[in-house]
Write an enzyme that holds these catalytic residues in place. Sequence first.
Site, PDB file in Angstrom:
ATOM      1  N   CYS A  56      -5.545  -2.266   5.198  1.00 22.08           N
ATOM      2  CA  CYS A  56      -7.018  -2.038   5.631  1.00 22.08           C
ATOM      3  C   CYS A  56      -6.858  -0.580   6.563  1.00 22.08           C
ATOM      4  CB  CYS A  56      -7.350  -2.887   6.828  1.00 22.08           C
ATOM      5  SG  CYS A  56      -9.019  -2.383   7.508  1.00 22.08           S
ATOM      6  N   TYR A 187     -15.990   3.704   0.021  1.00 20.44           N
ATOM      7  CA  TYR A 187     -16.411   2.296  -0.192  1.00 20.44           C
ATOM      8  C   TYR A 187     -17.841   2.391  -0.814  1.00 20.44           C
ATOM      9  CZ  TYR A 187     -12.607   0.049   2.455  1.00 20.44           C
ATOM     10  OH  TYR A 187     -11.293  -0.456   2.723  1.00 20.44           O
TER      11      TYR A 187
HETATM   12  N1  GSH Z   1     -16.780  -3.400   9.385  1.00 21.64           N
HETATM   13  C1  GSH Z   1     -15.673  -3.674  10.046  1.00 21.64           C
HETATM   14  C2  GSH Z   1     -14.653  -2.509   9.948  1.00 21.64           C
HETATM   15  C3  GSH Z   1     -13.412  -3.047   9.577  1.00 21.64           C
HETATM   16  C4  GSH Z   1     -13.357  -3.528   8.202  1.00 21.64           C
HETATM   17  O1  GSH Z   1     -14.169  -3.391   7.478  1.00 21.64           O
HETATM   18  N2  GSH Z   1     -12.162  -4.189   8.099  1.00 21.64           N
HETATM   19  C5  GSH Z   1     -12.251  -4.847   6.680  1.00 21.64           C
HETATM   20  C6  GSH Z   1     -10.609  -4.692   5.929  1.00 21.64           C
HETATM   21  S1  GSH Z   1     -10.551  -3.103   5.403  1.00 21.64           S
HETATM   22  C7  GSH Z   1     -12.215  -6.531   6.838  1.00 21.64           C
HETATM   23  O2  GSH Z   1     -11.696  -7.012   7.893  1.00 21.64           O
HETATM   24  N3  GSH Z   1     -13.090  -7.254   6.130  1.00 21.64           N
HETATM   25  C8  GSH Z   1     -13.338  -8.464   6.176  1.00 21.64           C
HETATM   26  C9  GSH Z   1     -12.796  -9.076   5.008  1.00 21.64           C
HETATM   27  O3  GSH Z   1     -12.476  -8.689   4.102  1.00 21.64           O
HETATM   28  O4  GSH Z   1     -12.649 -10.229   5.092  1.00 21.64           O
HETATM   29  C10 GSH Z   1     -16.033  -3.950  11.680  1.00 21.64           C
HETATM   30  O5  GSH Z   1     -17.144  -4.786  11.545  1.00 21.64           O
HETATM   31  O6  GSH Z   1     -15.275  -3.765  12.462  1.00 21.64           O
END
Ligand code: GSH
Length: 345
Positions: A56, A187
């Site tokens: 990530c 993204y």
């Molecule tokens: N939008 C995230 C930012 C971090 C993020 O998007 N991380 C991704 C991985 S790059 C994640 O964990 N997504 C949830 C998933 O894929 O289950 C937040 O609310 O802090």
Amino acid sequence: MGVADGADGADGGNSAYGRRAFKRSKSHFTDRITADGRGGWPVVPGRYRLVVSRACPWASRSLVSRRLLGLEDALSLAVADPIQDDRSWRFTLDPDGRDPVLGIRYLSEAYDRRETDYPGGVSVPAIVDVPSGKLVTNDFQQITLDFATEWTALHREGAPDLYPRALRDEIDAVMTDVYEDVNNGVYRTGFATDQEEYEAACAGVFRRLDLLTPRLARQRYLVGDTITEADIRLFTTLVRFDAVYHGHFKCNRWKLAENEVLWAYVRDLYQTPGFGDTVDFDHIKRHYYQVHTGINPTGIVPLGPDLSGWLTPHHREELGGRPFGDGTPPGPVPADEEVPARGRP
Ligand SMILES: N[C@@H](CCC(=O)N[C@@H](CS)C(=O)NCC(=O)O)C(=O)O
């Protein structure tokens, strides 16, 4: 795969596969760990655990910053499996599939301890309070700024100032543009659901990279003559560019390796202690290509690109600059945090 970046609440609502444009949701847990403990979470060595996926880009910012500042002993590290299942991030890389310190199998258990029936997604990076097992924050934008400015008492000797007061306005301005067009732009490009949306986002990515190119042809780092938070944030996107954003996210006007300036800039950082030693290309590729089944239904992970170029000379020292300012580079990676050979060039 039920859960995917861009397909759940943590990373853009349901829009990745719906009809609305991709929109990243705000971090829900925004408590801060501070020097004076004003919000109830004081900086204390050994109290917290940083949970990341090396796949990530947002979590990788915290990995780089933790290394540069020498916070490894003060803040321990849990690395999740790059492939989530329908309960999201899991500790299947650890013996018995449990994080050895928190004793949990899924990161969601720390979210549940913090807030029962939290309806949003589970995301990394996350910082967990070890004694209570509760999530403290998943606010990736604030986590690294707090490492730089609130965790100073625990910084290693010779730690650089990654967010120097005198340069904050310029750093913030650069980071805002880079976030919109590049960090998040890739993204928006990859998860676009119609042609127009895709073209606008993709054009935005390359417009911003084109604008950054002359700046980085003149100066070694984005702001001032030392590494700052702005470089960390650009690095974590650029290091993934040819491996996943170019193919999987269709950001393919050109490859980073075809832009002499940016390719040298990112190689310079990659070869700087604290940057490349946190990067696992195996985790990166498997996560993107296997988890986002909406845009890669076969889950096939491509063999390329060839990684050997990452270690070639970049000649950026000729631009001057002092990577760590008055400080020094970080020491070696702790033995139990080394990236396995299959993730490295
Ligand atoms: N939008 C995230 C930012 C971090 C993020 O998007 N991380 C991704 C991985 S790059 C994640 O964990 N997504 C949830 C998933 O894929 O289950 C937040 O609310 O802090």
